[in-house]
Motif scaffolding. Structure first.
Motif, short mmCIF file in Angstrom:
data_model
loop_
_atom_site.label_atom_id
_atom_site.label_comp_id
_atom_site.label_asym_id
_atom_site.label_seq_id
_atom_site.Cartn_x
_atom_site.Cartn_y
_atom_site.Cartn_z
N ASP A 230 0.90 -1.22 0.05
CA ASP A 230 0.05 0.13 0.02
C ASP A 230 0.79 1.15 0.03
OD1 ASP A 230 -1.73 2.10 0.45
OD2 ASP A 230 -2.93 0.90 1.86
N SER A 231 0.82 2.44 -0.95
CA SER A 231 1.44 3.21 -1.06
C SER A 231 1.13 4.41 -0.02
CB SER A 231 1.40 4.13 -2.50
OG SER A 231 0.08 4.41 -2.68
N GLY A 232 -0.08 4.33 0.58
CA GLY A 232 -0.34 5.25 1.43
C GLY A 232 -1.37 6.34 0.65
N TYR A 233 -1.25 6.43 -0.61
CA TYR A 233 -2.05 7.19 -1.60
C TYR A 233 -3.59 6.43 -1.88
CZ TYR A 233 2.07 10.14 -1.40
OH TYR A 233 3.14 11.14 -1.42
N LYS A 234 -4.57 7.57 -2.30
CA LYS A 234 -5.79 6.92 -2.70
C LYS A 234 -5.83 7.59 -4.08
CE LYS A 234 -7.76 5.75 1.86
NZ LYS A 234 -8.79 6.19 2.75
N ASP A 235 -6.80 6.87 -4.94
CA ASP A 235 -7.08 7.64 -6.22
C ASP A 235 -8.13 8.51 -6.21
OD1 ASP A 235 -9.26 5.98 -6.17
OD2 ASP A 235 -9.00 5.51 -8.44
N VAL A 236 -8.81 9.27 -6.98
CA VAL A 236 -9.87 10.13 -6.83
C VAL A 236 -11.10 9.81 -6.48
CG1 VAL A 236 -8.87 11.87 -8.70
CG2 VAL A 236 -10.61 9.98 -9.29
N ASN A 237 -11.26 8.38 -6.60
CA ASN A 237 -12.35 7.54 -5.89
C ASN A 237 -12.11 7.07 -4.56
OD1 ASN A 237 -14.09 8.21 -8.01
ND2 ASN A 237 -13.16 6.55 -9.17
N GLY A 238 -10.97 7.39 -3.91
CA GLY A 238 -10.87 6.95 -2.47
C GLY A 238 -10.34 5.51 -2.35
N VAL A 239 -9.97 5.01 -3.65
CA VAL A 239 -9.26 3.51 -3.57
C VAL A 239 -7.89 3.51 -3.18
CG1 VAL A 239 -9.02 1.42 -5.09
CG2 VAL A 239 -11.07 2.88 -5.39
N PRO A 240 -7.34 2.81 -2.33
CA PRO A 240 -5.95 2.80 -2.14
C PRO A 240 -5.08 2.37 -3.16
CG PRO A 240 -7.35 1.87 -0.27
CD PRO A 240 -8.13 2.09 -1.54
N MET A 241 -3.79 2.98 -3.48
CA MET A 241 -2.91 2.53 -4.51
C MET A 241 -1.99 1.76 -4.14
SD MET A 241 -3.13 6.22 -6.74
CE MET A 241 -2.10 5.70 -8.18
N THR A 242 -1.56 0.57 -4.81
CA THR A 242 -0.15 0.25 -4.55
C THR A 242 0.87 0.97 -5.00
OG1 THR A 242 -0.13 -0.95 -6.86
CG2 THR A 242 -1.15 -2.07 -4.88
N ASN A 243 2.12 0.60 -4.43
CA ASN A 243 3.44 1.44 -5.12
C ASN A 243 3.61 1.48 -6.40
OD1 ASN A 243 4.40 2.32 -2.42
ND2 ASN A 243 5.47 0.37 -1.92
N VAL A 244 3.38 0.30 -7.07
CA VAL A 244 3.32 0.28 -8.57
C VAL A 244 2.58 1.00 -9.28
CG1 VAL A 244 2.13 -2.02 -8.89
CG2 VAL A 244 4.22 -1.53 -10.52
N GLU A 245 1.41 1.19 -8.70
CA GLU A 245 0.31 1.80 -9.50
C GLU A 245 0.91 3.38 -9.42
OE1 GLU A 245 -3.31 -1.06 -8.68
OE2 GLU A 245 -2.93 0.40 -7.23
N LEU A 246 1.28 4.03 -8.10
CA LEU A 246 1.75 5.18 -8.13
C LEU A 246 2.99 5.34 -8.98
CD1 LEU A 246 1.03 7.62 -6.31
CD2 LEU A 246 3.02 7.02 -4.70
N VAL A 247 3.93 4.67 -8.99
CA VAL A 247 5.05 4.58 -9.92
C VAL A 247 4.50 4.91 -11.32
CG1 VAL A 247 7.13 3.54 -10.96
CG2 VAL A 247 6.65 3.49 -8.40
#
Length: 290
Positions: free
Chosen positions: A147-164
Motif C-alpha cells: 500500500d503506497s498510502g495514496y488513494k485515487d480520486v475515488n478513494g481507492v488505495p493505490m499500490t506502490n507500482v500503481e503510484l509509480v
C-alpha cells in the motif's frame, strides 16, 4: 503523422518534413524542472537501436526476482520515496490519479492520455492486477504491491507500482508528449531518469526501460532469424495486445543504463544533435535535425 502545429512550424521555418518536433506540457515541464533542480533534461531520441533493445529485453528476462536482496530493496525504497515526493508536487498542482475500471483508460492510445492530462489534469492508471495477472491485493512481501498510502480520486488505495506508473506517465510521457511506442517509451525513461538519485535510477530502469524493452523487443516479437517483427508480418502482435512483462524486483546490469543523458543521438547509423526550440501558439516545441 504531422500535427497542425508541426505543419505550421515546418512552413514558417522552411523546414523539411523529416524534422521531428515535439510538444511540451508547460505546467508539467515547469514542475519537472524544479524537481530536477534546474538541470537540463536529456535530449529526445529519434530511433531505438534494435540490438540494444533486444539485449536489454533479454537481460530483463534473465534478471532474478530478488525481493530479499538488501541493495535491491534500498533501490526500490529510494525510488518509491522519490516518486512520492513527485506525486505530492503533482497533487498540489491539481493533478489527479484514477485507477481505471473496465472500459476506462487509454487502451494504449498515448494521444488520449496526453489530451486528458492537458484538459482534465487527470491520469488513468491500469490497476496492478492487470499486469500481475492476479486479483488486486496488497502484498507486504512485494514492495511493488505494498500500500503506497495514496488513494485515487475515488478513494481507492493505490499500490506502490500503481503510484509509480501514474507519476511516470505524467512526467515521462506527458511532459514532452512521448507516446507508448518503443521510441516514446525510451524517451519517457530518459526524461524521467533525470529526476532521480543514482540508486533510484537503477530501480526505475528495471521497472520502465527493462519491462518496455521486453514488451516491444522480447522473444515473442522476434522472427526465426532474431529480427523484430514489423506490422504486416505473420505473428506480429499489436501494441495493445502484447503481453505484460513479468513483474520482478531486481537490477539490470549497469550497461542497461547507458545513453541516458548524451546530447548526441544516433539515427540511421550516424550521429545527430537536437538544434532549435520555438514557441508556436504559446506552446514550446523542439526541432531535432534528422
Amino acid at each position: 503523422t504531422v500535427s497542425e502545429t508541426e505543419q505550421k512550424i515546418l512552413k514558417e521555418k522552411n523546414l523539411k518534413p523529416n524534422k521531428i518536433i515535439r510538444g511540451v506540457n508547460s505546467i508539467i515541464h515547469n514542475v519537472a524542472q524544479k524537481l530536477r533542480g534546474g538541470k537540463k533534461p536529456p535530449k529526445l531520441i529519434l530511433s531505438v537501436s534494435e540490438n540494444d533493445a533486444k539485449r536489454i529485453a533479454d537481460a530483463y528476462d534473465e534478471m532474478e526476482h530478488q525481493p530479499d536482496n538488501p541493495e535491491v530493496i534500498r533501490g526500490y525504497t529510494e525510488l518509491i520515496k522519490e516518486i512520492k515526493k513527485q506525486a505530492d508536487v503533482l497533487i498540489s498542482k491539481g493533478y489527479k490519479f484514477q485507477l481505471a475500471k473496465e472500459g476506462e483508460g487509454y487502451n494504449s492510445n498515448s494521444k488520449k492520455m496526453i489530451e486528458d492530462v492537458k484538459k482534465n489534469k487527470r491520469i488513468f492508471v491500469d490497476p496492478s492486477s492487470k499486469s500481475f495477472g492476479t486479483k488486486r491485493t496488497f502484498d507486504n512481501q512485494n514492495i511493488g504491491l505494498q500500500d503506497s498510502g495514496y488513494k485515487d480520486v475515488n478513494g481507492v488505495p493505490m499500490t506502490n507500482v500503481e503510484l509509480v506508473r501514474a507519476v511516470h506517465d505524467l512526467f515521462g510521457h506527458s511532459e514532452y508528449g512521448n507516446g507508448f511506442g518503443e521510441i516514446g517509451e525510451e524517451n519517457a525513461w530518459r526524461i524521467h531518469m533525470s529526476m532521480f538519485s543514482p540508486l533510484a535510477q537503477k530501480a526505475l530502469t528495471a521497472t520502465t526501460r527493462g519491462q518496455n524493452s521486453w514488451v516491444n523487443f522480447g522473444k515473442h516479437m522476434r522472427k526465426e532469424d532474431g529480427s523484430i517483427m514489423k506490422k504486416g508480418d505473420k505473428g506480429y502482435i499489436e501494441p495493445k495486445d502484447r503481453p505484460f512483462a513479468e513483474q520482478k524486483i531486481g537490477f539490470l546490469p549497469d550497461w542497461a543504463m547507458d545513453n541516458a543523458y548524451g546530447d548526441i543521438v544516433e539515427v540511421g547509423g550516424r550521429e545527430v544533435k537536437p538544434v532549435n526550440k520555438y514557441v508556436v501558439d504559446g506552446e514550446d516545441v523542439y526541432e531535432i535535425d534528422d
